[in-house]
Design a protein around this motif. Structure first.
Motif, PDB file in Angstrom:
ATOM      1  N   ARG A 109       0.835  -1.207   0.000  1.00 46.28           N
ATOM      2  CA  ARG A 109       0.000   0.000   0.000  1.00 46.28           C
ATOM      3  C   ARG A 109       0.872   1.260   0.000  1.00 46.28           C
ATOM      4  NH1 ARG A 109      -2.723  -1.232   3.899  1.00 46.28           N
ATOM      5  NH2 ARG A 109      -4.684  -1.847   2.895  1.00 46.28           N
ATOM      6  N   ASP A 151      -6.870   8.464  -2.095  1.00 47.02           N
ATOM      7  CA  ASP A 151      -7.901   8.309  -1.059  1.00 47.02           C
ATOM      8  C   ASP A 151      -8.371   6.856  -0.969  1.00 47.02           C
ATOM      9  OD1 ASP A 151      -7.766  11.022  -0.515  1.00 47.02           O
ATOM     10  OD2 ASP A 151      -9.448  11.533  -1.829  1.00 47.02           O
ATOM     11  N   ASP A 152      -8.553   6.226  -2.134  1.00 49.49           N
ATOM     12  CA  ASP A 152      -9.048   4.849  -2.160  1.00 49.49           C
ATOM     13  C   ASP A 152      -8.045   3.867  -1.566  1.00 49.49           C
ATOM     14  OD1 ASP A 152     -11.321   5.814  -3.392  1.00 49.49           O
ATOM     15  OD2 ASP A 152     -10.672   5.265  -5.411  1.00 49.49           O
ATOM     16  N   ASP A 154      -6.262   4.175   1.005  1.00 52.80           N
ATOM     17  CA  ASP A 154      -6.352   4.117   2.467  1.00 52.80           C
ATOM     18  C   ASP A 154      -7.282   3.009   2.932  1.00 52.80           C
ATOM     19  OD1 ASP A 154      -4.566   6.158   2.893  1.00 52.80           O
ATOM     20  OD2 ASP A 154      -6.088   7.734   2.898  1.00 52.80           O
ATOM     21  N   SER A 155      -8.294   2.719   2.127  1.00 51.63           N
ATOM     22  CA  SER A 155      -9.277   1.711   2.541  1.00 51.63           C
ATOM     23  C   SER A 155      -9.179   0.419   1.730  1.00 51.63           C
ATOM     24  CB  SER A 155     -10.698   2.280   2.410  1.00 51.63           C
ATOM     25  OG  SER A 155     -10.949   2.698   1.071  1.00 51.63           O
ATOM     26  N   ALA A 156      -8.145   0.286   0.883  1.00 57.00           N
ATOM     27  CA  ALA A 156      -7.985  -0.938   0.094  1.00 57.00           C
ATOM     28  C   ALA A 156      -7.789  -2.125   1.025  1.00 57.00           C
ATOM     29  CB  ALA A 156      -6.799  -0.804  -0.862  1.00 57.00           C
ATOM     30  N   ALA A 157      -8.600  -3.150   0.844  1.00 54.43           N
ATOM     31  CA  ALA A 157      -8.662  -4.234   1.830  1.00 54.43           C
ATOM     32  C   ALA A 157      -7.520  -5.240   1.705  1.00 54.43           C
ATOM     33  CB  ALA A 157     -10.007  -4.954   1.713  1.00 54.43           C
TER      34      ALA A 157
END
Length: 342
Positions: A109, A151-152, A154-157
């Motif tokens: 990430r 931004d996306d 930060d929440s990528a699983a």
């Protein structure tokens, strides 16, 4: 901190590397043409049909000077290097974290954040320095898309989600790449990224610079005691330096792409320096040397490292990042801090 040493690029067909005491001797047509003290070298890159004696390979391996053999187009062929230094416990921790999906995703990430942020900075720098015109809209839209990707992330699983976002960001960035080229030369228009083989002059320059960058980053991984073959973002594949490819993502736009754009926009490259090679395009010797010279000069420039807040050279950035990754793997840092250009 590692000293920024020179990389010797050998490009003359038929050249031969030999050992002479503690020097690397370059012979062309059996005549000595260049003698370089080993202690001045950080690495050697041989392009095309270049020979090397066992004595020279052994001398360089013992001194920690890797020799990379590339095709004329810059495709990696082989590498000679000595024993990998460093604590075996560090490499074992690297393997453990690379095998753990969540821990691998944590490193991947931040690597992708560095890549996307630096790509976006290249677009924004172009917007700030250019006048309002037809390129403004595409560049701004691409920069906005990359901002959304940050931004996306930060929440990528998981790793698949991170890799998907990286791919989307790459398409947005290269979709606007032609608008970064200000030289009005038809042969230097860019439509899409092509790799094996590069199908136009711009892609040929990019691929060649990425090969140079990969050599430098792989050397940095080995110098830090890391295994360059075991990455976090890039899946394991025989013969592929996954970790080196991970860390070089942060530098593609910042160092390689900006070097290519400078060469083209300043008209330092001529369309006549590229010839068709089957379905691809190949640079001639003069063009290749111009690219190498500009890349080497770029690595000598100074910069303030944004995380360490210390002055260094661009050429040392891969070594700094490899050491920061080592500190993270050893538990000395809470997260891997990617290189972010502002």
């Amino acid at each position: 901190m590692k000293t920024h040493l020179n990389t010797l690029f050998v490009t003359t067909p038929g050249a031969y590397l030999a050992k002479e005491g503690q020097n690397v001797l370059v012979r062309i047509d059996s005549k000595p043409r260049l003698r370089v003290p080993l202690h001045n070298l950080g690495g050697i890159v041989c392009l095309g049909a270049i020979g090397c004696s066992p004595g020279a390979m052994g001398l360089c391996a013992e001194a920690g000077v890797p020799i990379s053999f590339l095709s004329r187009s810059g495709r990696f062929v082989a590498r000679v290097s000595g024993f990998t230094s460093g604590n075996v416990l560090l490499r074992r921790e690297q393997y453990r974290q690379a095998d753990h999906p969540d821990q691998a995703a944590a490193v991947a990430r931040h690597v992708v954040i560095g890549k996307v942020a630096n790509s976006r900075s290249v677009l924004l720098r172009a917007l700030r320095t250019s006048a309002e015109g037809p390129s403004t809209g595409p560049l701004q839209r691409a920069a906005d898309r990359l901002g959304q990707t940050l931004d996306d992330l930060d929440s990528a699983a998981d790793l698949d989600a991170i890799r998907g976002l990286e791919g989307e960001a790459g398409r947005a960035y290269f979709g606007a790449f032609d608008h970064l080229i200000t030289a009005e030369v038809p042969e230097f228009r860019f439509t899409t990224r092509s790799r094996r083989p590069p199908r136009d002059p711009v892609n040929a320059v990019l691929s060649f610079l990425y090969a140079m960058l990969a050599h430098d980053v792989r050397s940095a991984c080995e110098a830090a005691g890391l295994d360059p073959a075991v990455g976090f973002l890039h899946r394991d594949r025989p013969g592929r330096p996954g970790l080196a490819l991970d860390l070089m993502e942060e530098f593609r736009a910042f160092l390689a792409d900006r070097t290519a754009l400078a060469l083209i926009n300043r008209r330092q490259l001529s369309p006549g320096g590229f010839t068709a090679n089957g379905p691809g395009v190949r640079m001639d010797d003069a063009t290749r040397k111009a690219v190498i010279t500009t890349y080497q000069k770029a690595k000598d420039r100074s910069i303030q490292h944004p995380y360490l807040n210390e002055k260094t050279t661009l050429g040392l950035l891969p070594h700094i990042q490899a050491r920061l990754l080592s500190r993270y793997l050893r538990g000395e840092l809470d997260a891997y801090p990617p290189f972010l250009w502002k």
